[in-house]
Design an enzyme around this catalytic site. Structure first.
Site, short mmCIF file in Angstrom:
data_model
loop_
_atom_site.label_atom_id
_atom_site.label_comp_id
_atom_site.label_asym_id
_atom_site.label_seq_id
_atom_site.Cartn_x
_atom_site.Cartn_y
_atom_site.Cartn_z
N TYR A 49 0.54 -1.09 -0.05
CA TYR A 49 -0.02 -0.03 -0.04
C TYR A 49 0.89 1.28 0.04
O TYR A 49 1.72 1.42 0.98
CB TYR A 49 -0.90 -0.07 1.24
CG TYR A 49 -2.04 1.10 1.40
CD1 TYR A 49 -1.79 2.22 1.40
CD2 TYR A 49 -3.42 0.38 1.66
CE1 TYR A 49 -2.94 3.07 1.49
CE2 TYR A 49 -4.52 1.28 1.87
CZ TYR A 49 -4.12 2.61 1.58
OH TYR A 49 -5.31 3.60 1.79
N TYR A 71 -1.72 4.68 -10.11
CA TYR A 71 -2.79 3.79 -10.74
C TYR A 71 -4.10 4.63 -10.32
O TYR A 71 -4.59 5.10 -11.09
CB TYR A 71 -2.61 2.27 -10.31
CG TYR A 71 -3.85 1.50 -10.79
CD1 TYR A 71 -4.14 1.43 -12.20
CD2 TYR A 71 -4.89 0.95 -9.77
CE1 TYR A 71 -5.29 0.49 -12.73
CE2 TYR A 71 -5.77 0.23 -10.32
CZ TYR A 71 -6.21 0.06 -11.59
OH TYR A 71 -6.95 -0.84 -12.19
#
Ligand SMILES: [Zn+2]
Lengths: 385, 133
Positions: A281, A329
């Site tokens: 993450y 992204y």
């Protein structure tokens, strides 16, 4: 009894659109992703008897879809909540509390349709002990330990800049990524300073989107007529620590990642060398560095050089954040769902930037500013042997 | 005005003592652990026998960021330093480092507490020890 491989992901999908979706509320994004994941699994809402979600309540998601569940999980500990949902579903399905669990995420992070404003509750320790000093929320509080890391381990600004540079290389291979243009170390260092040493290019995107998973027992998974082969949950772990960054036990590592991550690897019975693909993450560029060390892929203080030496880049030994990550992204706010989605795609062999021969993928989530963490180890059929 | 804390019953005394210019940390009478944030039990041993003890106000910078953007009224003061200060007595707390040049801040910089008036309340702040920057 080991739960290794007891359940599988049989449906996995993101919302139809990502990025800027001003015509959908957060709840609609949950539902859009849920419908896509159900279609992926070849299932109907009526096949679902368990619902887990964060951001929106699972009872609201269930009601919207006409599901009357027998299992609800509203765990919300920040962006890694979905890793915890999968872990809890593993226990619930294996023990027979329910058979098929839908996990949903949806967030109107950019357009803010149907979203509450970010504002720590006035009674929280964060509001009492941190907000008076003018943090800009996560961009100030999350990376506050980076200067300490630099002082202890000698990480240079240039090495730190390589995290977004390498992830942009992955994003350039992914048509759905928001930022696909290659960048250089100089570009990162020339991007606006947000909270020095953090520049804009070290910070995640802010987008709209959703994602969902359908989980069931490994036995049932093999009998379904799903679009893709099952992806097995080999291991899972979770942990938490301080409610405020000033209470973290270390400023150069995360106890929550270490504790949850190592438990997941142990349950999965995989060694570091067995891991073919990794998602960590990346709300900010330092998180993957801490995560690489906390999980033991490299030693303390070695992660920055490991990334700068291109080990996590395309063609590197340990492909990391291959969708482009939260930096390039998408990042709706609670990004963990998208890390899981990319791990599933890589194990299925269907990722846009597919890595050759992925049988074991690890997805590490964090919540708050290292306050919580959840890790999943996912594997292909071949890992069950 | 910049925000001030709205204390809860378990933190009220700590903030009240800041208002009279006294920095304290929580202390466990059972295991002697010193800790922040103040709370009704000890995070080391679970004892309810906890209270506040005054500290020297001296510490050092554990880590920091220099905010180049800030929320609300903080924006006018950017760039400004948000730091984690490790007190001589052990516990860590967040503060600004009130300094002319943010680049003068470094890991381990010795600092001492000051009290900034904000409306009715005071906020603990830190400045570099004399002669260090
Ligand atoms: Zn104690």
């Amino acid at each position: 009894m080991s739960l290794r491989g007891a359940i599988a992901i049989v449906g996995a999908a993101e919302s139809t659109r990502l990025g800027k979706v001003p015509d959908m509320s957060a709840l609609q994004l949950h539902v859009d992703a849920a419908l896509n994941a159900l279609a992926d699994a070849g299932l109907e809402p009526s096949d679902i008897d368990g619902v887990a979600s964060a951001g929106e309540l699972p009872n609201d998601v269930a009601d919207y879809l006409g599901i009357v569940p027998e299992y609800l999980d509203a765990t919300n500990v920040g962006g890694c909540s979905y890793m915890l949902h999968v872990r809890h579903a593993m226990a619930a399905i294996a023990s027979g509390l329910c058979s098929t669990v839908l996990v949903t995420h949806g967030e109107s992070g950019r357009s803010r349709v149907g979203m509450r404003p970010w504002d720590p509750a006035p009674q929280s320790m964060m509001a009492q002990f941190e907000v008076p000093y003018g943090p800009l929320g996560a961009p100030s509080l999350f990376p506050i330990g980076v200067r300490r890391y630099m002082a202890e381990y000698g990480m240079s600004e240039e090495q730190f800049a390589m995290v977004p540079v390498v992830q942009r290389e992955w994003a350039s291979r992914n048509p759905r990524a928001k930022l696909r243009q290659a960048i250089t170390v100089d570009d990162v260092l020339a991007s606006p300073v947000i909270a020095d040493p953090v520049h804009l290019s070290h910070c995640c995107l802010v987008t709209d989107g959703g994602g969902a998973l359908v989980l069931t027992s490994a036995d049932r998974a093999r009998k379904l007529d799903a679009a893709a082969p099952p992806v097995y949950v080999l291991g899972a772990g979770e942990s938490s620590e301080s409610s405020v960054v000033s209470g973290l036990s270390s400023l150069t590592s995360s106890r929550a990642i270490e504790r949850g991550g190592r438990a997941a690897l142990a349950q999965a019975e995989v060694a570091h060398a067995d891991v073919d693909h990794l998602m960590i993450y990346d709300a900010f560029a330092h998180v993957p560095l801490y995560g690489l060390e906390d999980l033991g892929f490299v030693g303390r203080g070695e992660a920055a050089a490991f990334v700068a030496d291109r080990n996590t880049a395309p063609d590197g030994a340990l492909p990391l954040n291959t969708n482009g990550g939260g930096l390039a992204y998408t990042h709706t706010g609670m990004y963990g769902m998208f890390a899981i989605q990319e791990s599933v795609r890589q194990v299925r062999g269907s990722a846009p930037a597919q890595v050759e021969g992925v049988d074991v993928s690890v997805a590490v989530g964090v919540g708050g500013m290292f306050m919580t963490s959840g890790t999943l180890v996912l594997g292909s059929e071949a890992t069950l042997g | 005005m910049k925000p001030v804390a709205s204390p809860t019953p378990d933190t009220q005394e700590w903030f009240d003592r800041i208002d009279v210019g006294e920095l304290t940390v929580a202390h466990c009478q059972n295991c002697a652990l010193r800790f922040l944030y103040p709370r009704m039990c000890c995070p080391g041993c679970g004892s309810r026998a906890v209270g506040l003890i005054p500290v020297s106000g001296r510490g050092s910078v554990a880590s920091w960021v220099v905010n180049h953007r800030g929320p609300g009224v903080f924006a006018e003061e950017a760039p400004y330093v948000i730091a984690l200060v490790r007190l001589e007595e052990g516990p860590m707390l967040m503060s600004n480092i009130l300094v002319e040049d943010p680049n003068a801040v470094s890991a381990g910089l010795p600092v001492r507490a000051e009290f900034e008036q904000r409306g009715e309340r005071r906020v603990v702040q830190f400045v570099p020890e004399v002669g260090t920057v």
